[in-house]
Scaffold this active site. Structure first.
Site, short mmCIF file in Angstrom:
data_model
loop_
_atom_site.label_atom_id
_atom_site.label_comp_id
_atom_site.label_asym_id
_atom_site.label_seq_id
_atom_site.Cartn_x
_atom_site.Cartn_y
_atom_site.Cartn_z
N SER A 62 -25.63 -54.61 14.46
CA SER A 62 -26.14 -54.32 13.28
C SER A 62 -25.25 -52.88 12.94
CB SER A 62 -27.51 -54.07 13.35
OG SER A 62 -28.11 -54.15 12.06
N GLY B 241 -29.27 -59.26 7.21
CA GLY B 241 -30.45 -58.62 6.90
C GLY B 241 -30.75 -57.28 6.38
N ARG B 242 -30.06 -56.12 7.07
CA ARG B 242 -29.99 -54.92 6.80
C ARG B 242 -29.68 -54.85 5.39
NH1 ARG B 242 -30.39 -50.56 9.88
NH2 ARG B 242 -29.55 -51.78 11.64
N TYR C 33 -36.28 -47.40 17.39
CA TYR C 33 -35.76 -48.79 17.70
C TYR C 33 -34.51 -49.03 16.99
CZ TYR C 33 -40.67 -49.60 19.10
OH TYR C 33 -41.76 -49.32 19.86
N CYS D 6 -51.38 -38.48 17.98
CA CYS D 6 -51.64 -37.26 18.89
C CYS D 6 -50.50 -37.39 19.78
CB CYS D 6 -52.88 -37.52 19.50
SG CYS D 6 -54.29 -37.35 18.24
#
Ligand SMILES: *Cc1c(COP(=O)(O)O)cnc(C)c1O
Length: 389
Positions: free
Chosen positions: A186, A261-262, A302, A328
């Site tokens: 990608s 996709g991207r 990711y 947190c």
């Protein structure tokens, strides 16, 4: 973009209106920008049938918008098969490209009417023996791409030197071989990997056909087409020029498909988050937002993503600031050392180019809900729709 009826949902005034109406955090999808991206890529790759890969943003408004333009679809899971089925997309427009599947996944996909699959090893080819009357295969070949943001050929694909062996196995089992596929990784840094892979696959198609191993009339060149983030990339027409040249050498009988996709969705969405609270720590202003790396900024973990960030409030003196997510966990920091005007609770922060691999991989860690997705301009002028996803 100055089309009649077009509302630019990425303009500050519209962003404020959307937050007032739908709350925060938001992921705002502009369907008009989806159309622009699709048409740009189609123009850069004439004659190539585009199959939008659902994975980066599996949202109904995206799928409907692309379906209306004539797009096909690339599915990888039973969940994605069910989503396009629910939206009434014809199965002939879809392919299933996950190289590793359970028998149940194959059966679910065939039951939906999708018959083209991908395999990359002997075990996986053998899984299709019971379905050889219906299923057809593309064999995924790997071309390593250490420069890509995500080198998909590390995890999937058989080496080019093993591909014919795999094709012979399919033929021996009576499974129909349609051709070969690859994914160079990608956000590809340059088009040379695509070119290398096209040339190698052209050779494989010719050899497999000579050996009568199947129809071998399809080449799937995958995705990987890059977009601008903080770093600019060449525009798509230029990026694809060497790819067009390589494809022009293929015999006319070879049908070429791609799985972007991207490129389609990345620039077509923004993330809007609200400052929940602030603190001065060690001479820096820390702003705690209602979205973070466990949410719409999950791409930082990711997808190695770095998104252009800005405060909607402009002007005034700027200070080195930290933008942190709501959970947190100390890892939940979106950006350090950003120059921002002094903010207060309720102020809005916008992340640009956050359509791909962001909301799709978000979690609800610590019970902070994922961003609400608003789609705008599915019909030009539609000012915002939220639907069950
Ligand atoms: C993720 C994926 C895509 C989409 O890749 P982009 O780089 O986002 O264009 C296409 N095909 C397959 C098989 C994928 O896994």
């Amino acid at each position: 973009m100055s089309k009649a009826g077009f509302i630019d949902p990425f303009e500050p005034r519209e962003i404020r209106r959307l937050v007032a109406r739908y709350g925060s955090p938001l992921l705002v999808i502009d369907c008009e920008r989806i159309r622009v991206q699709y048409r740009r890529l189609q123009k850069a790759l004439p004659g190539v049938q585009l199959h939008y890969a659902l994975k980066p943003l599996p949202h109904p408004a995206v799928i409907r918008t692309l379906a209306a333009l004539g797009s096909s679809f690339d599915l990888a899971t039973t969940g994605e098969v069910r989503l396009v089925s629910r939206l009434g997309i014809e199965p002939q427009r879809c392919i299933h490209t996950h190289p590793i599947k359970r028998d149940q996944d194959i059966r679910n996909t065939l039951a939906a009417g999708v018959t083209t699959f991908v395999a990359d090893n002997p075990d996986e080819v053998r899984k299709f023996r019971p379905y050889r009357d219906r299923a057809e295969l593309l064999l995924r070949v790997s071309f390593r791409s250490p420069g890509a943001v995500s080198d998909l050929s590390r995890k999937f694909g058989c080496g080019p030197e093993r591909a014919l062996e795999l094709a012979r196995l399919a033929a021996k089992l009576g499974i129909s071989l349609r051709g070969f596929s690859f994914h160079v990784g990608s956000q590809a840094p340059d088009p040379l990997k695509h070119v290398e892979a096209i040339e190698a696959c052209a050779g494989l198609l010719a050899e497999a056909r000579r050996a009568k191993l199947g129809r071998c009339d399809t080449l799937d060149i995958g995705g990987g087409f890059p977009i601008d983030y903080l770093q600019r990339v060449p525009d798509i027409k230029r990026f694809c020029a060497p790819i067009r040249q390589a494809l022009a050498q293929l015999p006319a009988r070879v049908r070429v498909i791609a799985e972007p996709g991207r490129y389609i969705v990345g620039p077509a969405a923004i993330s809007v988050a609200t400052v929940m609270g602030r603190a001065e720590r060690g001479g820096l202003w820390w702003y705690y937002l209602d979205d973070g790396v466990y949410g719409s900024y999950s791409g930082q973990m990711y997808d190695h993503g770095h998104y252009p960030l800005e405060s909607l409030k402009q002007g005034g003196e700027r200070h080195a600031s930290v933008l942190a997510g709501p959970t947190c966990d100390s890892i939940d920091v979106i950006a350090e050392n950003v120059l921002l005007p002094k903010l207060k609770p309720g102020d809005l922060i916008v992340g640009r180019s956050t359509g791909a691999y962001t909301w799709a991989s978000a979690s609800e860690f610590n019970f902070f809900p994922k961003a609400t997705v608003v789609s705008v301009n599915e019909v030009l002028g539609d000012r915002g729709t939220v639907e069950e996803v």
